[in-house]
Motif scaffolding. Structure first.
Motif, PDB file in Angstrom:
ATOM      1  N   LYS A 124      46.378   3.591  90.149  1.00 51.87           N
ATOM      2  CA  LYS A 124      46.935   3.819  88.811  1.00 51.87           C
ATOM      3  C   LYS A 124      45.997   4.609  87.912  1.00 51.87           C
ATOM      4  O   LYS A 124      46.450   5.267  86.949  1.00 51.87           O
ATOM      5  CB  LYS A 124      47.279   2.473  88.155  1.00 51.87           C
ATOM      6  N   ASP A 125      44.689   4.574  88.186  1.00 51.97           N
ATOM      7  CA  ASP A 125      43.714   5.310  87.382  1.00 51.97           C
ATOM      8  C   ASP A 125      43.425   6.698  87.929  1.00 51.97           C
ATOM      9  O   ASP A 125      42.829   7.523  87.242  1.00 51.97           O
ATOM     10  CB  ASP A 125      42.388   4.535  87.312  1.00 51.97           C
ATOM     11  N   THR A 127      44.807  10.101  90.167  1.00 50.12           N
ATOM     12  CA  THR A 127      45.843  10.906  90.807  1.00 50.12           C
ATOM     13  C   THR A 127      45.154  11.925  91.708  1.00 50.12           C
ATOM     14  O   THR A 127      44.346  12.736  91.230  1.00 50.12           O
ATOM     15  CB  THR A 127      46.705  11.641  89.757  1.00 50.12           C
ATOM     16  N   THR A 142      51.808  17.215  80.814  1.00 52.16           N
ATOM     17  CA  THR A 142      51.139  16.105  80.128  1.00 52.16           C
ATOM     18  C   THR A 142      50.745  16.509  78.721  1.00 52.16           C
ATOM     19  O   THR A 142      50.825  17.683  78.340  1.00 52.16           O
ATOM     20  CB  THR A 142      49.867  15.677  80.892  1.00 52.16           C
ATOM     21  N   SER A 214      42.141  12.479  77.487  1.00 53.43           N
ATOM     22  CA  SER A 214      43.139  11.655  78.167  1.00 53.43           C
ATOM     23  C   SER A 214      43.039  11.819  79.672  1.00 53.43           C
ATOM     24  O   SER A 214      43.489  10.964  80.431  1.00 53.43           O
ATOM     25  CB  SER A 214      44.550  12.043  77.709  1.00 53.43           C
ATOM     26  N   TYR A 215      42.407  12.934  80.123  1.00 53.70           N
ATOM     27  CA  TYR A 215      42.297  13.240  81.547  1.00 53.70           C
ATOM     28  C   TYR A 215      40.902  13.769  81.871  1.00 53.70           C
ATOM     29  O   TYR A 215      40.259  14.415  81.035  1.00 53.70           O
ATOM     30  CB  TYR A 215      43.345  14.276  81.977  1.00 53.70           C
ATOM     31  N   ARG A 235      37.199   5.374  83.633  1.00 58.28           N
ATOM     32  CA  ARG A 235      37.882   4.083  83.492  1.00 58.28           C
ATOM     33  C   ARG A 235      37.470   3.395  82.191  1.00 58.28           C
ATOM     34  O   ARG A 235      38.302   2.843  81.478  1.00 58.28           O
ATOM     35  CB  ARG A 235      37.554   3.196  84.693  1.00 58.28           C
ATOM     36  N   GLN A 240      42.584   9.190  82.479  1.00 53.38           N
ATOM     37  CA  GLN A 240      43.150   9.301  83.819  1.00 53.38           C
ATOM     38  C   GLN A 240      42.361  10.335  84.619  1.00 53.38           C
ATOM     39  O   GLN A 240      42.038  11.408  84.125  1.00 53.38           O
ATOM     40  CB  GLN A 240      44.612   9.730  83.729  1.00 53.38           C
TER      41      GLN A 240
END
Length: 676
Positions: A124-125, A127, A142, A214-215, A235, A240
């Protein structure tokens, strides 16, 4: 002359070059290093090869600039290269293919140096995507800011993201050429971060929070590339991770394997010489903050090539920017050191002082073939007692951190007891035990996060402190003004809870205990324990050991439990069952007292001697049949130092104004030692 060419596009490449430059002194070996950029060449010259090393290895040649396959061939032919080591980045697939093709054309041996894979999987954290192109397509859909850490070479692809000039923050190398190229693409000002990595977890967190990311886009650059620090930081910062997976599964050799191969082939250093020329420093860092370290310890960290220790300990010296390996298990540390001979000065960091319940003792054993230095730190007991304004010269020291210790016995015997706590709710559990065994009013001082900004020190009675909550790593100082170190066998019979259960009387108990020759850390069986009077006295004497009271009758089992609590002996464990079956799963005894055998004396003794052929055994017998059975055992079993004493005791009883002597049943006390 052998000539080795290293394509050093990574941290490992620079480390390998430095190792070979110093290791090939006085050897018929010449080292060539290729870097794609002038900046990479500067790193080789300034960071890998010190001024002293330049004089020691004047034959090293550094070549800078990107090369085509043909140019690589020309270099190999011109310099007459005999061995090529490809230490380029795992994502530089095209470069590795060019190097391999050039080696094939020149007939030159090729070795691939692999960087360890993190084996991170999608969750989930995180991709996972297969390329930067796929990462860009994902980010198009996004919102929010993005920290890109994939370098400047393919940065142009991120310009396809809507509003990229505001959303994308690029972290790239700090060279004028790279900065200029990024600026042409529209990355400038606060959206362009020019720094040389790898970066610490703290610095990554600070950057992510500063730009409100955010990423985070990253490649799997492995441990030496700071990959783990990036993942953890993302994290913690709530970002993400977009992970670009490695393009191909490579075959090759680890750094340790490459060095072993070179050492065998060129005789750079044999294993023994390598170890003797390397220094392992065991450093006590104190409580945890840099201010708490001694200047000597901090200086040893500054001089080290690599720092090893638990993660929270390494955070203390993160400012030094040294290569680190987060580990605390002995075998992990040993394996790492042996697999990375490029590190000449290794610092193993340990909390507190290396002489106070530290792993340093075992470390000295496993690194006995290396040169070792020891740097003492400030121990938690010194620091904590200083905070409490109390001396520690009269403090009894124990540890409950990953080990067993009889804290109750220590509190009974000593006015001051200091204990390391290492488990969640450990302080609370200790306070509850103190209350349970009759010490609710002793004073308890507890400290957590010592030396840190969130340091907390509380005090109160054991009863009140049992309600508080404490961190896992804490310490306590317990004060018992009524402590007494007096321990003698022969507790009055009336002191024991007895009911109708048979009990070994005090005089016989005293003689039997003296025959046992107990030590403070003995492991003892009490077979047929009855009320537990002998068990209790043995537990009081062997307060750092353990007593197993074996009893088949339920009523007696309950009584032993009550006497255990009354006399505050938590090192006494009650085993309900019939011997010898009840003994089978117990630890090997150093001593055994047999007060009741139910006709199984020989089998009991056989099992005890099988567990420990040198066990000391004392038997009490009243019935002549038991005496006969014991004599038979002394003859049949491998024992020595046999002794038999017949004891008749008379106790006075008041009859009116007179004292009359009342005779008790005679008891035979039979003792022996296993003839191992």
């Amino acid at each position: 002359m052998d000539k080795i060419l290293i394509f050093a596009g990574t941290t490992e490449g620079r480390e390998l070059a430095g190792y070979l430059c110093t290791g090939t002194v006085d050897k018929d070996v010449e080292i060539h290093v290729c870097t794609a950029t002038e900046y990479g060449g500067q790193l080789i010259s300034s960071n890998v090869v010190s001024d002293a090393d330049k004089e020691a290895a004047p034959g090293m040649k550094v070549h800078t600039g990107r090369l085509t396959t043909g140019q690589m061939e020309d270099l190999m032919k011109e310099e007459q290269i005999t061995l090529v080591i490809d230490a380029t980045h795992p994502y530089a697939v095209a470069v590795s293919e060019n190097i391999q093709n050039a080696c094939k054309q020149c007939g030159t041996e090729y070795l691939r140096l692999l960087r360890g894979n993190s084996n991170i999987r999608e969750n989930k954290d995180i991709t996972v995507v297969s390329s930067i192109d796929e990462a860009v397509e994902f980010l198009k859909n996004t919102e929010g800011n993005v920290l890109v850490t994939t370098g400047s070479k393919e940065l142009a692809k991120y310009t396809a993201i809507p509003d990229y000039q505001n959303r994308i923050f690029a972290r790239v190398l700090s060279t004028p050429e790279v900065a200029a190229a990024c600026a042409k693409l529209g990355f400038q000002g606060k959206n362009l971060i020019c720094m040389q990595g790898p970066f610490s977890e703290e610095l990554n967190i600070a950057m992510l929070k500063q730009i409100k990311a955010s990423y985070l886009v990253t490649k799997d650059s492995g441990k030496s590339g700071g990959f783990e620090e990036k993942i953890t930081a993302a994290r913690r910062a709530g970002a993400q991770v977009i992970l670009i997976g490695r393009p191909v599964e490579e075959t090759g050799y680890s750094m340790g394997e490459i060095l072993e191969l070179l050492n065998r082939r060129f005789g750079i250093l044999n294993q023994k010489e390598k170890k003797e020329q390397r220094l392992v420093s065991l450093i006590g860092i104190g409580m945890g903050t840099p201010e708490n370290m001694t200047r000597e310890a901090f200086g040893a960290c500054v001089e080290a090539d690599v720092l090893i220790g638990a993660k929270r300990i390494l955070d203390t010296v993160a400012e030094l920017g040294k290569p680190v390996f987060a580990a605390y298990r002995d075998n992990e540390i040993k394996d790492f050191v042996e697999q990375h001979p490029e590190y000449k000065k290794i610092a193993v960091l340990l909390s507190g002082d290396i002489g106070f319940y530290s792993g340093a003792k075992k470390m000295l054993d496993i690194f006995e073939d290396f040169r070792t230095e020891v740097y003492s730190g400030i121990s938690s007991v010194v620091y904590f007692c200083g905070k409490l304004h109390t001396a520690w010269e009269d403090v009894h020291l124990i540890s409950l951190h990953g080990r067993e210790a009889n804290a109750i016995a220590a509190v009974k015997r000593y006015k001051k007891v200091f204990a390391l706590i290492g488990q969640q709710d450990g302080v609370n559990q200790l306070c509850r035990n103190l209350c349970s065994y009759g010490f609710p009013d002793v004073m308890v001082y507890a400290g957590e996060n010592l030396s840190y900004s969130n340091e907390r020190i509380l005090s109160g009675t054991a009863k009140s402190m049992a309600q508080e909550s404490f961190e896992k790593l804490s310490v306590v100082l317990i004060e018992n003004q009524d402590a007494s170190m007096v321990v003698t066998h022969g507790i009055e019979d009336e002191a024991f809870l007895r009911d109708k259960v048979p009990m070994t009387k005090s005089e016989v108990r005293s003689i039997s205990l003296s025959k046992l020759r107990l030590k403070e850390d003995s492991v003892i069986y009490d077979v047929g324990a009855g009320t537990g009077s002998v068990s209790v006295e043995m537990a009081l004497q062997s307060y750092n050991g353990f007593v197993y009271a074996i009893e088949k009758k339920k009523e007696a089992v309950n009584l032993i439990g009550e006497n255990r609590k009354k006399f505050a002996v938590p090192n006494l464990k009650v085993i309900e069952g019939l011997a010898p079956e009840a003994l089978e799963d117990l630890p090997a005894p150093t001593h055994a007292f047999i007060g009741g055998s139910s006709g199984n004396l020989k089998q009991i003794m056989e099992l005890i001697l099988a567990k420990n052929p040198a066990a000391r055994i004392v038997i009490n017998a009243i019935a002549l049949e038991t005496v006969a059975e014991a004599l038979h055992c002394l003859k049949e079993l491998p024992v020595k130092e046999t002794d038999i004493a017949a004891v008749s005791v008379g106790k006075s009883k008041e009859v009116g104004h007179y004292h009359m002597m009342m005779g008790q049943n005679p008891v035979y006390i039979i003792s022996c030692t296993g003839n191992h």
